[in-house]
Design a protein around this motif. Structure first.
Motif: not given
Length: 134
Positions: A6-7, A33-34, A59-60, A89-91
């Motif tokens: 996840i970001w 990650s951020s 995921i973002i 990628i799920q945003i």
């Protein structure tokens, strides 16, 4: 269940701290990650595409209002490199904006899975993880 990467892309340091604690507590994420703005995240995403596409996020969580590159600009950049991304990628937009225009605009992007008002909850995160088809 396979653990997710996840970001979080958000310039609010307090929100970053809170979401980090939620993510750690849930134990369903293998990597977190951020980023403080969309530009840093796009640079990292592009580098990962070239180096190791296995470490792309699943995921973002994306804020709209940020300096340097906001959430909408980030989405436009993702669209430019989308054909190189082999992973779904799920945003999700996660925003404190209560503007109906923002919510409506988010629905016009195929890349955006949903709009979640801040503060995000454990239930919101669990719902996102369970929606993942990968």
């Amino acid at each position: 269940m396979k653990k997710k990467i996840i970001w979080v892309i958000d310039d609010d340091i307090i929100y970053q701290t809170i979401i980090n604690k939620l993510i750690q507590k849930m134990e369903v994420f293998s990597n977190y990650s951020s980023f403080m703005n969309g530009k840093d995240a796009i640079i990292s995403l592009t580098n990962k595409l070239e180096e190791d596409s296995n470490n792309l996020p699943d995921i973002i969580l994306l804020d709209i209002n940020m300096p340097i590159m906001d959430g909408w600009e980030f989405i436009e950049e993702i669209k430019k490199i989308k054909s190189n991304i082999k992973k779904h990628i799920q945003i999700y937009i996660v925003s404190s904006s209560i503007a109906i225009e923002d919510k409506d605009k988010s629905k016009t992007y195929a890349e955006i899975m949903g709009y979640i008002p801040k503060p995000i909850s454990v239930n919101d995160l669990m719902s996102i993880v369970s929606n993942d088809n990968n």
